[in-house]
Write an enzyme that holds these catalytic residues in place. Structure first.
Site, PDB file in Angstrom:
ATOM      1  N   GLU A  94       0.830  -1.198   0.000  1.00  0.00           N
ATOM      2  CA  GLU A  94       0.000   0.000   0.000  1.00  0.00           C
ATOM      3  C   GLU A  94       0.873   1.259   0.000  1.00  0.00           C
ATOM      4  OE1 GLU A  94      -3.174  -0.919   2.803  1.00  0.00           O
ATOM      5  OE2 GLU A  94      -3.298   1.222   3.157  1.00  0.00           O
ATOM      6  N   CYS A 114       4.539  -7.069   8.526  1.00  0.00           N
ATOM      7  CA  CYS A 114       5.452  -6.525   9.535  1.00  0.00           C
ATOM      8  C   CYS A 114       5.535  -7.517  10.685  1.00  0.00           C
ATOM      9  CB  CYS A 114       4.918  -5.183  10.035  1.00  0.00           C
ATOM     10  SG  CYS A 114       6.016  -4.390  11.217  1.00  0.00           S
ATOM     11  N   CYS A 121      -2.392  -2.187  14.867  1.00  0.00           N
ATOM     12  CA  CYS A 121      -1.972  -1.938  13.486  1.00  0.00           C
ATOM     13  C   CYS A 121      -2.403  -3.055  12.534  1.00  0.00           C
ATOM     14  CB  CYS A 121      -0.456  -1.778  13.461  1.00  0.00           C
ATOM     15  SG  CYS A 121       0.195  -1.618  11.800  1.00  0.00           S
ATOM     16  N   GLY A 161       5.195  -2.062   7.300  1.00  0.00           N
ATOM     17  CA  GLY A 161       6.550  -2.523   7.623  1.00  0.00           C
ATOM     18  C   GLY A 161       7.287  -1.612   8.577  1.00  0.00           C
ATOM     19  N   GLU A 162       8.353  -2.148   9.118  1.00  0.00           N
ATOM     20  CA  GLU A 162       9.238  -1.392  10.014  1.00  0.00           C
ATOM     21  C   GLU A 162      10.531  -1.134   9.233  1.00  0.00           C
ATOM     22  OE1 GLU A 162       9.780   0.084  13.202  1.00  0.00           O
ATOM     23  OE2 GLU A 162      11.706   0.315  12.194  1.00  0.00           O
ATOM     24  N   SER A 216       7.470   5.912  16.927  1.00  0.00           N
ATOM     25  CA  SER A 216       6.085   5.593  17.300  1.00  0.00           C
ATOM     26  C   SER A 216       6.103   5.266  18.790  1.00  0.00           C
ATOM     27  CB  SER A 216       5.583   4.369  16.532  1.00  0.00           C
ATOM     28  OG  SER A 216       5.649   4.607  15.165  1.00  0.00           O
ATOM     29  N   CYS A 335      -3.116   2.527   7.723  1.00  0.00           N
ATOM     30  CA  CYS A 335      -2.205   1.856   6.829  1.00  0.00           C
ATOM     31  C   CYS A 335      -2.343   0.354   7.008  1.00  0.00           C
ATOM     32  CB  CYS A 335      -0.787   2.335   7.114  1.00  0.00           C
ATOM     33  SG  CYS A 335       0.384   1.091   7.483  1.00  0.00           S
TER      34      CYS A 335
HETATM   35  S1  SF4 Z   1       2.833   0.174  13.680  1.00  0.00           S
HETATM   36 FE1  SF4 Z   1       4.586   0.027  12.308  1.00  0.00          FE
HETATM   37  S2  SF4 Z   1       6.011  -1.294  13.436  1.00  0.00           S
HETATM   38 FE2  SF4 Z   1       4.023  -1.575  14.426  1.00  0.00          FE
HETATM   39  S3  SF4 Z   1       3.150  -3.383  13.373  1.00  0.00           S
HETATM   40 FE3  SF4 Z   1       2.423  -1.538  12.289  1.00  0.00          FE
HETATM   41  S4  SF4 Z   1       3.864  -1.271  10.591  1.00  0.00           S
HETATM   42 FE4  SF4 Z   1       4.827  -2.643  12.090  1.00  0.00          FE
END
Ligand code: SF4
Length: 347
Positions: A94, A114, A121, A161-162, A216, A335
């Site tokens: 995305e 992720c 999330c 993703g991270e 975050s 997201c």
């Molecule tokens: S907030 Fe960011 S780090 Fe946490 S699960 Fe979602 S995408 Fe991954």
């Protein structure tokens, strides 16, 4: 995945080395780099300045990784557009385009899924599948530029993703993005958001790039944060703050903190005061974000009134904070939600 060389994930220096090993002149590598990243061309046959022999030689060595737009959703409220992008292995990611008056931003994904497991999330609910390569991150920007016929001026790596869990590919992406012979985007216009992978924050700080780092945070209490963000069991808030101070010392870039308000869970006076204590001595800014509700998490998004009340609490404690407006709320807010919807429909 194709194991051959992915030309559009190679830095100019890597392409130059390749061309030299193929017995070709170095300047040819620069022509190829410009073709890939200034002209954003995905078809090797369009390389008119190269002989057929050279094109065949290149085809034996590798390929240009293409992504395609699978779907585009347009907000009727603001000019936000959300894209589902299909990768060569048919996985979907995305990307979000946001139009501000004086600049244009894309929020890109850095992984398929992720592994960080934050409970609020959507991106993590389908688990981690794989890292994106450098060009799969670049392609998100190029596809949108071509689709909308405009220039992207700002990039945030805050999608699925991270990014610091895909460190090497993200660094390569930045190298190519910033190259004046390609997209030539200033790294001052790039933001990386992390849930707090402390070791890689130090590593990134030592690269001394003028990137904005965003953490975050979402809760200033260690125990409460660990309940919604498992990464907090590995790296404590104290360790994250120490790493942020180091980041600021090295890069002189002010660090930002994302604070998603979950009604009744992290918006009290006690939380505001603890935030003040945790962030004291740090040159930073707080972005307050209302929670995007997802069905797998029972947290509730607060009314606008409560968000302003919390901001006032921070202001009284002399903390810099702004409320981040939700973009494109009519096209599926959080997201990872769009992609998750498609995966559910297709499975
Ligand atoms: S907030 Fe960011 S780090 Fe946490 S699960 Fe979602 S995408 Fe991954």
């Amino acid at each position: 995945m194709d194991k051959r060389l992915e030309f559009n994930s190679m830095t100019l220096v890597e392409l130059q080395e390749l061309f030299l090993t193929l017995g070709e002149k170095k300047y040819r590598a620069e022509q190829f780099f410009r073709f890939l990243h200034a002209q954003k061309n995905f078809e090797i046959e369009n390389l008119k300045q190269f002989s057929n022999t050279l094109i065949e030689k290149l085809k034996n060595e590798g390929f240009i990784n293409k992504s395609t737009i699978y779907k585009r959703y347009e907000s009727k409220i603001d000019n936000t557009k959300k894209y589902l992008i299909r990768l060569e292995d048919n996985r979907i990611i995305e990307t979000v385009f946001m139009d501000y008056k004086t600049y244009t931003t894309v929020c890109i994904s850095s992984q398929v899924g992720c592994r960080m497991g934050c409970s609020f999330c959507a991106s993590t609910k389908e688990n981690f599948k794989r890292n994106l390569t450098a060009c799969e991150m670049l392609n998100q920007i190029y596809l949108i530029e071509k689709d909308l016929n405009l220039k992207i001026t700002n990039v945030v790596i805050m999608g699925i993703g991270e990014p610091l869990d895909n460190y090497d590919n993200v660094l390569k992406f930045l190298n190519i993005l910033n190259d004046e012979r390609g997209k030539n985007l200033s790294l001052r216009n790039v933001t990386i958001s992390t849930c707090g992978l402390v070791d890689n924050i130090y590593k990134l700080a030592k690269e001394n790039l003028p990137i904005t780092l965003t953490i975050s945070l979402h809760n200033p209490f260690q125990k409460e944060r660990s309940e919604i963000m498992p990464i907090s069991n590995k790296y404590s808030i104290e360790e994250i703050i120490k790493a942020c101070k180091f980041y600021f010392e090295k890069t002189k870039r002010r660090v930002s903190f994302e604070y998603t308000i979950i009604k009744g869970q992290n918006d009290s006076q006690k939380h505001a005061k603890e935030l003040k204590r945790v962030l004291k001595d740090l040159n930073c800014h707080i972005n307050i974000i209302p929670l995007n509700e997802i069905k797998e998490f029972d947290g509730i998004s607060p009314d606008t009134k409560y968000i302003y009340i919390f901001k006032e609490k921070l202001k009284k404690l002399s903390l810099n904070a702004t409320i981040r407006k939700k973009q494109g709320i009519d096209i599926n807010g959080a997201c990872g939600q769009l992609r998750q919807g498609v995966i559910e429909q297709e499975s």
